[in-house]
Motif scaffolding. Structure first.
Motif, PDB file in Angstrom:
ATOM      1  N   ILE A 236       0.845  -1.208   0.000  1.00  0.00           N
ATOM      2  CA  ILE A 236       0.000   0.000   0.000  1.00  0.00           C
ATOM      3  C   ILE A 236       0.877   1.254   0.000  1.00  0.00           C
ATOM      4  N   SER A 237       1.926   1.234   0.836  1.00  0.00           N
ATOM      5  CA  SER A 237       2.744   2.469   0.861  1.00  0.00           C
ATOM      6  C   SER A 237       3.476   2.650  -0.466  1.00  0.00           C
ATOM      7  N   GLN A 238       3.766   1.546  -1.165  1.00  0.00           N
ATOM      8  CA  GLN A 238       4.386   1.702  -2.494  1.00  0.00           C
ATOM      9  C   GLN A 238       3.403   2.317  -3.482  1.00  0.00           C
ATOM     10  N   ILE A 239       2.111   1.880  -3.365  1.00  0.00           N
ATOM     11  CA  ILE A 239       1.101   2.474  -4.266  1.00  0.00           C
ATOM     12  C   ILE A 239       1.037   3.987  -4.019  1.00  0.00           C
ATOM     13  N   VAL A 240       1.024   4.361  -2.723  1.00  0.00           N
ATOM     14  CA  VAL A 240       0.963   5.798  -2.403  1.00  0.00           C
ATOM     15  C   VAL A 240       2.178   6.512  -3.001  1.00  0.00           C
ATOM     16  N   ARG A 241       3.371   5.917  -2.834  1.00  0.00           N
ATOM     17  CA  ARG A 241       4.598   6.571  -3.319  1.00  0.00           C
ATOM     18  C   ARG A 241       4.586   6.716  -4.846  1.00  0.00           C
ATOM     19  N   TYR A 242       4.200   5.611  -5.526  1.00  0.00           N
ATOM     20  CA  TYR A 242       4.193   5.672  -6.998  1.00  0.00           C
ATOM     21  C   TYR A 242       3.150   6.665  -7.510  1.00  0.00           C
ATOM     22  N   ALA A 243       1.999   6.723  -6.794  1.00  0.00           N
ATOM     23  CA  ALA A 243       0.970   7.688  -7.221  1.00  0.00           C
ATOM     24  C   ALA A 243       1.511   9.111  -7.078  1.00  0.00           C
ATOM     25  N   GLU A 244       2.274   9.338  -5.995  1.00  0.00           N
ATOM     26  CA  GLU A 244       2.862  10.678  -5.811  1.00  0.00           C
ATOM     27  C   GLU A 244       3.868  10.992  -6.913  1.00  0.00           C
ATOM     28  N   ARG A 245       4.657   9.966  -7.249  1.00  0.00           N
ATOM     29  CA  ARG A 245       5.666  10.175  -8.301  1.00  0.00           C
ATOM     30  C   ARG A 245       4.982  10.466  -9.642  1.00  0.00           C
ATOM     31  N   MET A 246       3.948   9.671  -9.910  1.00  0.00           N
ATOM     32  CA  MET A 246       3.194   9.873 -11.159  1.00  0.00           C
ATOM     33  C   MET A 246       2.633  11.290 -11.193  1.00  0.00           C
ATOM     34  N   GLN A 247       2.146  11.764 -10.058  1.00  0.00           N
ATOM     35  CA  GLN A 247       1.597  13.128  -9.987  1.00  0.00           C
ATOM     36  C   GLN A 247       2.699  14.150 -10.298  1.00  0.00           C
ATOM     37  N   ALA A 248       3.906  13.896  -9.739  1.00  0.00           N
ATOM     38  CA  ALA A 248       5.025  14.823  -9.991  1.00  0.00           C
ATOM     39  C   ALA A 248       5.371  14.834 -11.478  1.00  0.00           C
ATOM     40  N   LEU A 249       5.360  13.640 -12.118  1.00  0.00           N
ATOM     41  CA  LEU A 249       5.688  13.565 -13.546  1.00  0.00           C
ATOM     42  C   LEU A 249       4.641  14.305 -14.381  1.00  0.00           C
ATOM     43  N   ILE A 250       3.375  14.095 -14.009  1.00  0.00           N
ATOM     44  CA  ILE A 250       2.304  14.763 -14.764  1.00  0.00           C
ATOM     45  C   ILE A 250       2.422  16.280 -14.616  1.00  0.00           C
ATOM     46  N   ASN A 251       2.693  16.726 -13.391  1.00  0.00           N
ATOM     47  CA  ASN A 251       2.869  18.171 -13.195  1.00  0.00           C
ATOM     48  C   ASN A 251       4.007  18.693 -14.064  1.00  0.00           C
ATOM     49  N   ALA A 252       5.100  17.876 -14.155  1.00  0.00           N
ATOM     50  CA  ALA A 252       6.248  18.291 -14.956  1.00  0.00           C
ATOM     51  C   ALA A 252       5.854  18.406 -16.423  1.00  0.00           C
ATOM     52  N   VAL A 253       5.095  17.405 -16.928  1.00  0.00           N
ATOM     53  CA  VAL A 253       4.676  17.449 -18.338  1.00  0.00           C
ATOM     54  C   VAL A 253       3.781  18.664 -18.575  1.00  0.00           C
ATOM     55  N   LEU A 254       2.891  18.925 -17.631  1.00  0.00           N
ATOM     56  CA  LEU A 254       2.012  20.089 -17.775  1.00  0.00           C
ATOM     57  C   LEU A 254       2.835  21.374 -17.827  1.00  0.00           C
ATOM     58  N   GLY A 255       3.821  21.443 -16.947  1.00  0.00           N
ATOM     59  CA  GLY A 255       4.694  22.631 -16.916  1.00  0.00           C
ATOM     60  C   GLY A 255       5.423  22.795 -18.236  1.00  0.00           C
ATOM     61  N   TYR A 256       5.914  21.684 -18.782  1.00  0.00           N
ATOM     62  CA  TYR A 256       6.662  21.706 -20.041  1.00  0.00           C
ATOM     63  C   TYR A 256       5.748  22.157 -21.185  1.00  0.00           C
ATOM     64  N   ALA A 257       4.521  21.597 -21.214  1.00  0.00           N
ATOM     65  CA  ALA A 257       3.589  21.913 -22.304  1.00  0.00           C
ATOM     66  C   ALA A 257       3.134  23.365 -22.249  1.00  0.00           C
ATOM     67  N   ARG A 258       3.218  23.968 -21.070  1.00  0.00           N
ATOM     68  CA  ARG A 258       2.720  25.346 -20.931  1.00  0.00           C
ATOM     69  C   ARG A 258       3.763  26.403 -21.322  1.00  0.00           C
TER      70      ARG A 258
END
Ligand code: ADP
Length: 415
Positions: A236-258
């Protein structure tokens, strides 16, 4: 190859004429009284001088004609379009490429108006362009949309550069067909926008399910933690960690696209001030990392304040994050080169091998595991895109164990 110029000075001509007269057989000369004889001699010398001059004139005329023919061939077969236009835009002269550019291969366009080939919307601009050249007597250039007679839906584009002729009655114009260049450029812009939009929408749409995954995993952790066994707790804690990482990656892509689509307009930006503001806000983090960040004078440039602050911040952050065994030291400096500023960020970190210098500016390219140095692999890609948006370049000097120096340029222009 040039022939050796003949000596045609009056003295030399005289000498040559005298020589030729001497060589003439005496039979051609009538016995004369002394004075008359000298007079006849003078006349004969002048006649030969005239013949020599005439010969020279004929020779230079032939040379001029050959040069003219050569020039006419070059003019006619040149791959760029040439036109001579009068003040009203009438074509006084043109070459084959000129006729081709106007969609009239092998047609004589002399006497026709250039304006009839100019798209309606650019006609008055073109009239103004001609008038300006005549008024100022100086070179000027413009871009025009051309319309082929009979093919009104097929616009082509030309870049025209014209200079006034010495007569003041006409201009000589060179026209380049830039239709293909414009088409490729527009296609690039469009596909770039589509890609940005795609990245933006994809990243945006991924956020909703991801938030749910992260949220449910956190609920599981809160409500069922320590009840499902240690293995389940760790998953479960790995799921939480990976979800956080995925969120960071998505934020990065959004930042790049903007970067391009949502960049602010350019203004005067004092980089020294931007740097100081960042250091002030990051003082606690810097102290915790035992990091020292210093700077020399930094220039005021023209750009997007927030984006330039992000470039400085990303480079300083990396200088601290990729530290070696010593406490991190980062120094910012600037120098003027030609028409641009070169800003450099030096660090005393782990350094980067030459073979990776190009790769690290690509999106998601990382040289280290998440465990060794956390990150998304997008910071330098963002820096490069921002610098390019400002008309600059970014690169680095570095070797493993020797620290790194990241350099980027910004054009030195007034706001
Ligand atoms: P991130 O730091 O999130 O991984 P970046 O795009 O900023 O993403 O950097 C890409 C990679 O380049 C990093 O993973 C790291 O391997 C390398 N790198 C960047 N800056 C430095 C630096 N100052 N010193 C050493 N390596 C660096």
């Amino acid at each position: 190859m040039k022939s050796r110029a003949k000596d045609r000075s009056p003295i030399s001509l005289r000498r040559q004429a005298e020589g030729q007269l001497q060589d003439k057989p005496p039979a051609g000369r009538l016995p004369q009284a002394k004075d008359t004889g000298r007079l006849v001699h003078e006349l004969q010398v002048h006649q030969i001088e005239l013949e020599l001059k005439n010969e020279e004139l004929l020779e230079s005329q032939a040379e001029t004609q050959a040069a003219l023919k050569r020039y006419a061939r070059l003019y006619d077969h040149a791959p760029v379009a040439y036109f001579t236009l009068d003040l009203l835009g009438n074509i006084r002269q043109h070459n084959r490429a000129g006729a081709g550019l106007l969609g009239e291969e092998d047609t004589n366009l002399v006497g026709k108006s250039f304006l009839q080939f100019v798209n309606d919307r650019d006609r008055s601009a073109f009239r103004g362009f001609l008038a300006r050249i005549f008024a100022r007597g100086a070179k000027a250039s413009c871009e025009l949309a051309l319309t082929m007679p009979g093919k009104p839906q097929q616009d082509s584009f030309a870049q025209i550069e014209a200079v006034p002729d010495p007569s003041g009655q006409t201009v000589s114009a060179i026209a380049l067909d830039i239709t293909e260049k414009k088409r490729i450029n527009e296609e690039l812009i469009r596909s770039n926008q589509e890609l940005q939009q795609f990245a933006y929408i994809a990243a945006h749409d991924l956020q909703t399910p991801l938030r749910s995954i992260g949220g449910f995993a956190q609920l599981l952790q809160r409500d069922y933690g320590n009840r499902l066994g240690t293995e389940a707790d760790s998953w479960i804690s790995q799921i939480v960690r990976y979800a956080e990482r995925m969120q960071a990656l998505i934020n990065a892509v959004l930042g790049y696209a903007r970067i391009d689509s949502q960049g602010a307009s350019f203004e005067a930006v004092d980089l020294g001030r931007v740097c100081d503001e960042f250091l002030e806000s990051a003082a606690a983090t810097l102290a915790a990392e035992e990091a020292t960040v210093t700077r020399s004078d930094l220039p005021t440039v023209v750009g997007d304040r927030l984006q330039l602050a992000q470039v400085l911040q990303n480079l300083i952050d990396n200088g601290i994050k990729y530290r070696g065994s010593e406490p991190p030291r980062v120094h910012l400096s600037a120098r003027r080169e030609d028409q641009e500023w070169v800003i450099s960020v030096h660090d005393n970190g782990i350094g980067i091998a030459g073979k990776h210098h190009g790769q690290i500016f690509e999106i998601f390219q990382r040289l280290h595991s998440q465990h060794a140095y956390p990150g998304t692999g997008i910071g330098l890609a963002i820096c490069r895109r921002i610098v390019q948006r400002h008309g600059g370049r970014i690169w680095l000097d570095s070797e493993p164990g020797q620290g790194s120096v990241f350099h980027f340029t910004l054009p030195d222009r007034s706001p």
